[in-house]
Design a protein around this motif. Structure first.
Motif, PDB file in Angstrom:
ATOM      1  N   GLY A 197       0.920  -1.326  -0.065  1.00 15.69           N
ATOM      2  CA  GLY A 197      -0.232   0.214   0.069  1.00 15.69           C
ATOM      3  C   GLY A 197       0.828   1.381   0.030  1.00 15.69           C
ATOM      4  N   ALA A 198       2.028   1.389   0.692  1.00 15.97           N
ATOM      5  CA  ALA A 198       2.760   2.422   0.830  1.00 15.97           C
ATOM      6  C   ALA A 198       3.361   2.651  -0.504  1.00 15.97           C
ATOM      7  N   ALA A 199       3.891   1.552  -1.242  1.00 12.94           N
ATOM      8  CA  ALA A 199       4.482   1.467  -2.259  1.00 12.94           C
ATOM      9  C   ALA A 199       3.480   2.277  -3.616  1.00 12.94           C
ATOM     10  N   THR A 200       2.232   1.754  -3.414  1.00 10.98           N
ATOM     11  CA  THR A 200       0.988   2.216  -4.218  1.00 10.98           C
ATOM     12  C   THR A 200       0.986   3.800  -4.025  1.00 10.98           C
ATOM     13  N   SER A 201       1.063   4.274  -2.875  1.00  8.80           N
ATOM     14  CA  SER A 201       0.927   5.588  -2.446  1.00  8.80           C
ATOM     15  C   SER A 201       2.132   6.453  -2.868  1.00  8.80           C
ATOM     16  N   GLU A 202       3.185   5.950  -2.946  1.00  9.09           N
ATOM     17  CA  GLU A 202       4.269   6.721  -3.213  1.00  9.09           C
ATOM     18  C   GLU A 202       4.596   6.883  -4.684  1.00  9.09           C
ATOM     19  N   ARG A 203       3.972   5.857  -5.485  1.00  8.22           N
ATOM     20  CA  ARG A 203       4.516   5.758  -7.018  1.00  8.22           C
ATOM     21  C   ARG A 203       4.008   6.990  -7.686  1.00  8.22           C
ATOM     22  N   PRO A 204       2.744   7.812  -7.509  1.00  7.69           N
ATOM     23  CA  PRO A 204       2.569   8.884  -8.143  1.00  7.69           C
ATOM     24  C   PRO A 204       3.283  10.204  -7.650  1.00  7.69           C
ATOM     25  N   VAL A 205       3.806  10.034  -6.277  1.00 10.32           N
ATOM     26  CA  VAL A 205       4.439  11.025  -5.846  1.00 10.32           C
ATOM     27  C   VAL A 205       5.825  11.006  -6.783  1.00 10.32           C
ATOM     28  N   ARG A 206       6.342   9.816  -7.081  1.00 10.34           N
ATOM     29  CA  ARG A 206       7.830   9.760  -7.369  1.00 10.34           C
ATOM     30  C   ARG A 206       7.773   9.993  -8.688  1.00 10.34           C
ATOM     31  N   LEU A 207       6.757   9.690  -9.535  1.00 15.97           N
ATOM     32  CA  LEU A 207       6.411   9.905 -10.978  1.00 15.97           C
ATOM     33  C   LEU A 207       6.328  11.543 -11.263  1.00 15.97           C
ATOM     34  N   TRP A 208       5.598  12.159 -10.385  1.00 13.69           N
ATOM     35  CA  TRP A 208       5.616  13.792 -10.437  1.00 13.69           C
ATOM     36  C   TRP A 208       6.845  14.222 -10.188  1.00 13.69           C
ATOM     37  N   LEU A 262       5.975  18.132   4.340  1.00 12.16           N
ATOM     38  CA  LEU A 262       5.494  19.106   3.696  1.00 12.16           C
ATOM     39  C   LEU A 262       6.524  20.297   3.512  1.00 12.16           C
ATOM     40  N   PRO A 263       7.249  20.651   4.737  1.00 14.17           N
ATOM     41  CA  PRO A 263       8.250  21.699   4.809  1.00 14.17           C
ATOM     42  C   PRO A 263       9.214  21.815   3.759  1.00 14.17           C
ATOM     43  N   ARG A 264       9.713  20.335   3.287  1.00 15.72           N
ATOM     44  CA  ARG A 264      10.615  19.956   2.426  1.00 15.72           C
ATOM     45  C   ARG A 264      10.205  20.549   1.029  1.00 15.72           C
ATOM     46  N   TYR A 265       8.865  20.200   0.764  1.00 18.20           N
ATOM     47  CA  TYR A 265       8.215  20.528  -0.641  1.00 18.20           C
ATOM     48  C   TYR A 265       7.959  22.061  -0.662  1.00 18.20           C
ATOM     49  N   LEU A 266       7.818  22.605   0.377  1.00 21.54           N
ATOM     50  CA  LEU A 266       7.468  24.061   0.419  1.00 21.54           C
ATOM     51  C   LEU A 266       8.809  24.708   0.203  1.00 21.54           C
ATOM     52  N   VAL A 267       9.831  24.260   0.694  1.00 21.47           N
ATOM     53  CA  VAL A 267      11.093  24.983   0.491  1.00 21.47           C
ATOM     54  C   VAL A 267      11.577  24.804  -1.001  1.00 21.47           C
ATOM     55  N   LEU A 268      11.325  23.759  -1.474  1.00 19.59           N
ATOM     56  CA  LEU A 268      11.325  23.541  -3.088  1.00 19.59           C
ATOM     57  C   LEU A 268      10.808  24.527  -3.890  1.00 19.59           C
ATOM     58  N   LEU A 314      15.404  15.619  -7.428  1.00 19.93           N
ATOM     59  CA  LEU A 314      15.712  14.062  -7.620  1.00 19.93           C
ATOM     60  C   LEU A 314      16.224  13.292  -6.374  1.00 19.93           C
ATOM     61  N   TRP A 315      16.819  13.925  -5.648  1.00 18.42           N
ATOM     62  CA  TRP A 315      17.206  13.238  -4.273  1.00 18.42           C
ATOM     63  C   TRP A 315      15.820  13.129  -3.528  1.00 18.42           C
ATOM     64  N   THR A 316      14.961  13.686  -3.614  1.00 18.40           N
ATOM     65  CA  THR A 316      13.537  13.581  -2.915  1.00 18.40           C
ATOM     66  C   THR A 316      12.858  12.428  -3.523  1.00 18.40           C
ATOM     67  N   ALA A 317      12.961  12.338  -4.918  1.00 16.88           N
ATOM     68  CA  ALA A 317      12.398  11.240  -5.673  1.00 16.88           C
ATOM     69  C   ALA A 317      12.863  10.150  -5.060  1.00 16.88           C
ATOM     70  N   LEU A 318      14.390  10.068  -5.037  1.00 15.70           N
ATOM     71  CA  LEU A 318      15.261   8.730  -4.946  1.00 15.70           C
ATOM     72  C   LEU A 318      14.945   8.086  -3.596  1.00 15.70           C
ATOM     73  N   THR A 319      14.827   8.980  -2.521  1.00 15.93           N
ATOM     74  CA  THR A 319      14.862   8.618  -1.185  1.00 15.93           C
ATOM     75  C   THR A 319      13.217   8.767  -0.621  1.00 15.93           C
ATOM     76  N   LEU A 320      12.395   8.706  -1.540  1.00 13.99           N
ATOM     77  CA  LEU A 320      10.926   8.802  -1.135  1.00 13.99           C
ATOM     78  C   LEU A 320      10.449   7.543  -0.220  1.00 13.99           C
ATOM     79  N   SER A 321      10.776   6.374  -0.554  1.00 16.20           N
ATOM     80  CA  SER A 321      10.503   5.366   0.278  1.00 16.20           C
ATOM     81  C   SER A 321      11.273   4.992   1.455  1.00 16.20           C
ATOM     82  N   SER A 322      10.388   4.725   2.444  1.00 17.70           N
ATOM     83  CA  SER A 322      10.919   4.647   3.819  1.00 17.70           C
ATOM     84  C   SER A 322      11.010   3.159   4.421  1.00 17.70           C
ATOM     85  N   ARG A 323      10.758   2.218   3.162  1.00 12.92           N
ATOM     86  CA  ARG A 323      10.672   0.908   3.740  1.00 12.92           C
ATOM     87  C   ARG A 323      11.998   0.165   3.714  1.00 12.92           C
TER      88      ARG A 323
END
Length: 366
Positions: A15-26, A135-141, A186-195
Motif C-alpha cells: 500500500g505504501a508503494a502504491t501511494s508513493e508511486r504517483p509522487v515519485r513520478l511527479w 511538507l516543509p521540504r516541498y515548500l522549501v523547494l 531528484l534526491w527527494t524522488a530517490l529517497t521517497l521510500s521509507s521501507r
C-alpha cells in the motif's frame, strides 16, 4: 499468527508503494522539466537571446506578442538596449522573432515548472500521499523555484543598461541554483521510500560521495563563468594553454575576487583544473566503492558516474579545440546535467542504500 502478521506487513508495504508511486513520478517529471529548462537556457545563452525580452511580467508575460503591432512594440523595446545598438544594429523584425522565441520558451518552461510543481503538491497533500512532516521540504523547494525566477530577472537586468550581455557572475548564480533545485528534487524522488533499510557504508565512502557531488556544483559554477565571459575562446589548445600550464595573463587583475570572475585566462584555467580535481575525486571514489562496497547499486552508480565524467571531459576538450562550436557547447552543458544526475544517484546509493534499493524495486511495477 506469525504468517498473518507477515502478510499484514507485506500488504502495508504494498500500500505504501502504491501511494508513493504517483509522487515519485511527479517528482521525476519536475526534474525532467528542470533538465530541459537548463538545456533551453544553454541555447538561449549560445544564441544571445536572453536580452530579447526587456521586462519582467511573471503573469502577463506568459503570452507572446499576438499581433504585428505587439511584435513591433517588443522590438522597439529591444532596440533601446546596448545589445541591439552595439551588436545587432540593423536586425530585422524576423531576426528578432527568432531570438525572442528562445527567451520566451525559457521563461515559459519556468512558469510551467511552477504550475507542475504546485498543483500536484496541493493534491498529494490533501489526499494524504505527502505526510505532514514532509511538507516543509516541498515548500522549501517551491520557494527556491520562486527565488530562481527572481534571480533570473536579476541576471537579465544586468544586461539592459551598460552591457551587451548579462553579468557572468549572475549567470553563474542562476545556473548553479537551477542545478541545486534539480538535485534536490531528484534526491527527494530517490529517497521517497521509507521501507528499505540497510547499514550505512563507512564514513570514507560517504565523504567521498559528498565531495564528488559538492565539486560537481563547483564545476558547474565555473563553467557558467566560462560561458558568461566567453572564456572558452581565449585558449583553444590542450593540455597546455598556448604552451603554458598557467597562462601568463592569469591572476593579473586586482582585487583577486574580480580576477576570478572577469579574467578570461584565470577562469578557463580554474575550470580546467577543477575538471581534473573532479575526475580524481570520482576515480578515488570508484576504487573505494569497487573494493569495499556491499551493495550492487553503489558499484553500478560509481561506474556510471566515472563513465559520464570521463565523457564530459572528452566533450569539453573537443569543444575547446574546435573553438566552441554551437552543437558541442550545447552537448557539453547537457552532459553536465548528466554528470550531476549520476552524482546524485551515486550519493543516494551511498547515503541511503536501503531506500535506493526500495526505489529500484518500486520501478519494477511502474
Amino acid at each position: 499468527m506469525v504468517s498473518m502478521g507477515m502478510e499484514r506487513v507485506r500488504e502495508a508495504r504494498a500500500g505504501a508503494a502504491t501511494s508513493e508511486r504517483p509522487v515519485r513520478l511527479w517528482l521525476y517529471g519536475v526534474a525532467a522539466l528542470i533538465f530541459a529548462m537548463v538545456v533551453v537556457g544553454g541555447i538561449t545563452r549560445l544564441t544571445e537571446s536572453g536580452l530579447s525580452i526587456t521586462e519582467w511580467a511573471p503573469l502577463l508575460g506568459a503570452l507572446p506578442p499576438l499581433s504585428h503591432a505587439d511584435w513591433v512594440a517588443a522590438f522597439e523595446r529591444y532596440r533601446e538596449i546596448p545589445q541591439y545598438r552595439l551588436m545587432n544594429a540593423g536586425m530585422s523584425l524576423e531576426e528578432f522573432r527568432s531570438i525572442y522565441w528562445w527567451e520566451w520558451s525559457h521563461r515559459l518552461l519556468g512558469r510551467l515548472i511552477g504550475v507542475v510543481f504546485a498543483l500536484p503538491l496541493v493534491f498529494f497533500w490533501l489526499t494524504g500521499r505527502i505526510p505532514r512532516a514532509h511538507l516543509p521540504r516541498y515548500l522549501v523547494l517551491f520557494a527556491l523555484g520562486g527565488l530562481q525566477g527572481v534571480i533570473g530577472w536579476w541576471m537579465v537586468s544586468s544586461g539592459l543598461v551598460n552591457r551587451v550581455d548579462v553579468a557572468p557572475l549572475r549567470l553563474a548564480v542562476h545556473l548553479t541554483l537551477a542545478t541545486m533545485i534539480f538535485a534536490a528534487v531528484l534526491w527527494t524522488a530517490l529517497t521517497l521510500s521509507s521501507r528499505g533499510r540497510a547499514p550505512r557504508p563507512s564514513p570514507i565512502r560517504r565523504i567521498g560521495a559528498a565531495a564528488v557531488l559538492g565539486w560537481v556544483f563547483v564545476q558547474i559554477f565555473l563553467g557558467a563563468l566560462v560561458s558568461g565571459n566567453h572564456a572558452g575562446l581565449v585558449y583553444d589548445s590542450w593540455p597546455l594553454m598556448n604552451g603554458h600550464l598557467v597562462p601568463p595573463d592569469a591572476f593579473t587583475i586586482t582585487p583577486l575576487w574580480l580576477d576570478l570572475i572577469e579574467n578570461h585566462a584565470s577562469i578557463q584555467f580554474l575550470h580546467r583544473m577543477s575538471a581534473y580535481v573532479l575526475f580524481a575525486l570520482v576515480l578515488t571514489q570508484f576504487v573505494t566503492i569497487v573494493v569495499t562496497a556491499r551493495t550492487a547499486t553503489a558499484r553500478v552508480s560509481a561506474f556510471a558516474l566515472g563513465f559520464v565524467v570521463l565523457f564530459q571531459i572528452m566533450v569539453g576538450i573537443a569543444t575547446l579545440l574546435m573553438h566552441v562550436p554551437f552543437a558541442l557547447a550545447l552537448i557539453h552543458q547537457a552532459t553536465a546535467m548528466l554528470v550531476l544526475t549520476a552524482a546524485v544517484v551515486h550519493a543516494v546509493s551511498v547515503f541511503a542504500p536501503g531506500r535506493m534499493e526500495a526505489t529500484l524495486l518500486a520501478h519494477e511495477g511502474l
